[in-house]
Design a protein around this motif. Structure first.
Motif, PDB file in Angstrom:
ATOM      1  N   SER A 198      27.592  44.334  36.729  1.00 18.25           N
ATOM      2  CA  SER A 198      28.996  44.222  36.332  1.00 18.25           C
ATOM      3  C   SER A 198      29.641  45.595  36.371  1.00 18.25           C
ATOM      4  O   SER A 198      29.110  46.552  35.785  1.00 18.25           O
ATOM      5  N   ASP A 209      33.481  47.590  35.788  1.00 19.12           N
ATOM      6  CA  ASP A 209      34.859  47.522  35.318  1.00 19.12           C
ATOM      7  C   ASP A 209      35.464  48.915  35.385  1.00 19.12           C
ATOM      8  O   ASP A 209      34.851  49.887  34.921  1.00 19.12           O
ATOM      9  N   LEU A 254      40.253  46.855  37.506  1.00 18.10           N
ATOM     10  CA  LEU A 254      39.448  46.305  38.597  1.00 18.10           C
ATOM     11  C   LEU A 254      38.080  45.899  38.055  1.00 18.10           C
ATOM     12  O   LEU A 254      37.505  46.589  37.203  1.00 18.10           O
ATOM     13  N   SER A 255      37.546  44.811  38.558  1.00 17.89           N
ATOM     14  CA  SER A 255      36.232  44.349  38.114  1.00 17.89           C
ATOM     15  C   SER A 255      35.449  43.770  39.280  1.00 17.89           C
ATOM     16  O   SER A 255      36.020  43.291  40.260  1.00 17.89           O
ATOM     17  N   SER A 256      34.138  43.834  39.152  1.00 18.11           N
ATOM     18  CA  SER A 256      33.235  43.273  40.160  1.00 18.11           C
ATOM     19  C   SER A 256      32.013  42.705  39.444  1.00 18.11           C
ATOM     20  O   SER A 256      31.460  43.338  38.542  1.00 18.11           O
ATOM     21  N   GLU A 257      31.623  41.518  39.860  1.00 15.78           N
ATOM     22  CA  GLU A 257      30.433  40.867  39.313  1.00 15.78           C
ATOM     23  C   GLU A 257      29.552  40.448  40.486  1.00 15.78           C
ATOM     24  O   GLU A 257      29.956  39.614  41.306  1.00 15.78           O
ATOM     25  N   SER A 258      28.352  41.040  40.585  1.00 13.41           N
ATOM     26  CA  SER A 258      27.427  40.758  41.691  1.00 13.41           C
ATOM     27  C   SER A 258      26.148  40.152  41.126  1.00 13.41           C
ATOM     28  O   SER A 258      25.570  40.696  40.184  1.00 13.41           O
ATOM     29  N   GLU A 292      29.407  37.117  44.650  1.00 14.12           N
ATOM     30  CA  GLU A 292      30.253  38.279  44.397  1.00 14.12           C
ATOM     31  C   GLU A 292      31.632  37.785  43.953  1.00 14.12           C
ATOM     32  O   GLU A 292      32.238  36.933  44.606  1.00 14.12           O
ATOM     33  N   VAL A 293      32.109  38.316  42.825  1.00 17.13           N
ATOM     34  CA  VAL A 293      33.424  37.964  42.292  1.00 17.13           C
ATOM     35  C   VAL A 293      34.188  39.260  42.040  1.00 17.13           C
ATOM     36  O   VAL A 293      33.708  40.139  41.318  1.00 17.13           O
ATOM     37  N   LEU A 294      35.356  39.382  42.634  1.00 19.15           N
ATOM     38  CA  LEU A 294      36.210  40.554  42.474  1.00 19.15           C
ATOM     39  C   LEU A 294      37.457  40.162  41.699  1.00 19.15           C
ATOM     40  O   LEU A 294      38.026  39.085  41.913  1.00 19.15           O
ATOM     41  N   ARG A 352      41.733  36.881  41.311  1.00 21.25           N
ATOM     42  CA  ARG A 352      40.273  36.805  41.451  1.00 21.25           C
ATOM     43  C   ARG A 352      39.918  36.208  42.812  1.00 21.25           C
ATOM     44  O   ARG A 352      40.599  35.291  43.293  1.00 21.25           O
ATOM     45  N   GLY A 401      36.179  35.107  45.026  1.00 23.15           N
ATOM     46  CA  GLY A 401      34.725  35.029  44.930  1.00 23.15           C
ATOM     47  C   GLY A 401      34.111  34.330  46.129  1.00 23.15           C
ATOM     48  O   GLY A 401      34.759  33.527  46.817  1.00 23.15           O
TER      49      GLY A 401
END
Length: 485
Positions: free
Chosen positions: A224, A226, A235-239, A268-270, A281, A283
């Protein structure tokens, strides 16, 4: 199904409690119930169901130590459910089941604990989770399933000048056992051994040979990120990555091996937010599942004089599935109202081999949605929030039963063994275009101090618009009460 929902929360949700402000502490309890009825449902689902549950959750910060705990209990009663040999019928292509509809009961106990310590800019910790699921059908043939899931993941994080990063990496183990029994012996009942896409062999029920166990393992990671540029830009990213295997055997002593699976998942979610009001968002996710089976022969063991199964050669691939999902969404939030819209796309392909034939399916669809929320102040801190939503599933293209033959070999019509009616029913559900309308109402009642009570009511109606299920409907109602303190 509630099982799938709980597992997804365990794998994907732990990091959410770490990205909150360091001093945020809360406790809450929640009880809820839901019911659904209607003919527009998947082949595994009950014609109607009723579920209920309770949940307790707390987060505490004591100095530099962060503690989080969660306990959930859920139960479900469903009518006319069938072909459910496993708790999650899509986890593996190999399944032992019967096709007689019956009432089913499901119980889930779910626990999670997380602890972390802050050292300057660094964060070190670990989270553990355990889930026990019991599933049973109350009509011959009666299957009873007991499943256990355990996961452990150390984590490390870093926080500085607007940037926060948290990495979790760990493993998950699961086991499930199913046993079949017959109460009424006046007629013979049949079991189907399925290897994917409803290709099956059938045998009469025998109390001596109708147990199966599945053992699985998975390694996974979650990163994660942020980054905040003042109060205007976030901005955020979840991989996420995951790799898993499982094996199925008879629970006895004779080496009978039903098959193995290999699975891979990536997501991957941006996210981009402006001024705390505009949220975008996007993904993409990929999941793959491979099914492998051995070549076995039963032979007499010279020492024990017992017939056992022996494997020859390597495992061969008999099933393959690949699913790609993408989504984009926009959400606007103000102090009085909110609006959201977006679309998701799904593309799925799967195939099963029954030498010399290959059976295949493909499917693609779009799901646009739009929703809004309106906050109505009622005085003295009370408020009512109304949230209507509309969505549609638009079927794009697909093939239910594509076939090709290896080389020049042929197969007579009588040799093919798919459960055609169940395959058609499942594909009709997934390939149908449908429209849904939902409405949710949340009543917030402030109590003494920081305490408050939120009562939620929601309803959703879905109408099938095309295909064999055209004009069939499904209605879902839910109620819950959450006490925050």
């Amino acid at each position: 199904m509630i099982k799938i929902l709980l597992i997804s929360l365990l794998v994907a949700g732990a990091a959410d409690h770490l990205v909150q402000p360091a001093d945020s502490s809360y406790s809450k309890v929640r009880v809820g119930a839901a019911a659904a009825s209607g003919d527009f449902h998947n082949v595994y689902d009950g014609a109607s169901f009723f579920s209920g549950g309770a949940e307790a959750e707390a987060r505490r910060t004591i100095g530099n130590v962060l503690l989080y705990g969660n306990f959930r209990y859920g139960g479900e009663y469903a009518t006319s459910s069938r072909s459910r040999g496993w708790v999650d019928p899509y986890e593996t292509p190999f399944m032992l089941c019967d096709t007689i509809p019956g009432t089913t009961y499901t119980e889930i106990y779910d626990m999670q604990a997380l602890a972390a310590v802050r050292k300057g800019h660094w964060l070190f910790g670990a989270d553990l989770s355990y889930t026990n699921t019991e599933f049973a059908k109350r009509k011959d043939l009666r299957n009873k399933n007991v499943r256990m899931d355990f996961s452990a993941a150390p984590l490390v994080g870093w926080e500085g000048e607007g940037l926060r990063a948290i990495l979790r990496a760990g493993f998950a183990l699961n086991s499930e056992r199913v046993e079949f029994t017959q109460i009424d012996a006046s007629g013979e009942k049949y079991l189907f051994d399925i290897q994917g896409l409803w290709l099956s062999t059938v045998s009469g029920y025998s109390s001596a040979e109708n147990r199966r166990q599945k053992l699985g393992g998975k390694v996974f990671s979650n990163l994660s990120l942020d980054w905040k540029a003042g109060s205007a830009l976030h901005l955020s990213s979840e991989s996420r990555l995951g790799y898993g295997t499982s094996t199925q055997t008879e629970t006895g002593y004779n080496n009978l091996h039903y098959g193995d699976t290999w699975s891979f998942e990536a997501e991957e979610v941006l996210g981009v937010s402006f001024n705390g009001r505009h949220h975008f968002r996007a993904g993409i996710s990929l999941s793959q599942l491979q099914g492998l089976r051995p070549v076995q022969r039963q032979e007499l063991d010279p020492d024990s004089k017992i017939r056992r199964w022996y494997s020859y050669g390597d495992l061969s691939e008999v099933f393959w599935r690949e699913v790609v999902q993408t989504s984009v969404s926009y959400n606007y939030v103000s102090s009085e109202w909110s609006f959201s819209t977006g679309v998701s796309a799904l593309s799925a392909n799967q195939s099963a081999k029954e030498y010399p034939l290959v059976f295949s399916q493909s499917l693609s669809c779009l799901t646009p949605f739009a929703g809004a929320g309106f906050i109505l102040p009622l005085g003295e801190g009370k408020a009512l929030t109304l949230s209507p939503a509309l969505s549609a599933r638009i079927f794009g293209s697909g093939e239910m039963d594509g076939r090709k033959v290896y080389g020049s070999m042929t197969l007579e019509d009588g040799g093919e063994r798919p459960l055609a009616s169940l395959m058609e029913e499942e594909f009709s559900f997934w390939s149908a275009s449908s429209g849904s309308a939902a409405l949710r109402a949340d009543y917030s009642l402030p109590l003494s101090g920081e305490r408050n009570l939120i009562i939620s009511l929601s309803g959703k109606g879905t109408l099938c618009l095309t295909g064999a299920m055209k004009n069939k409907t499904r209605t879902t109602l839910a109620i819950s009460a959450t006490y925050n303190f």
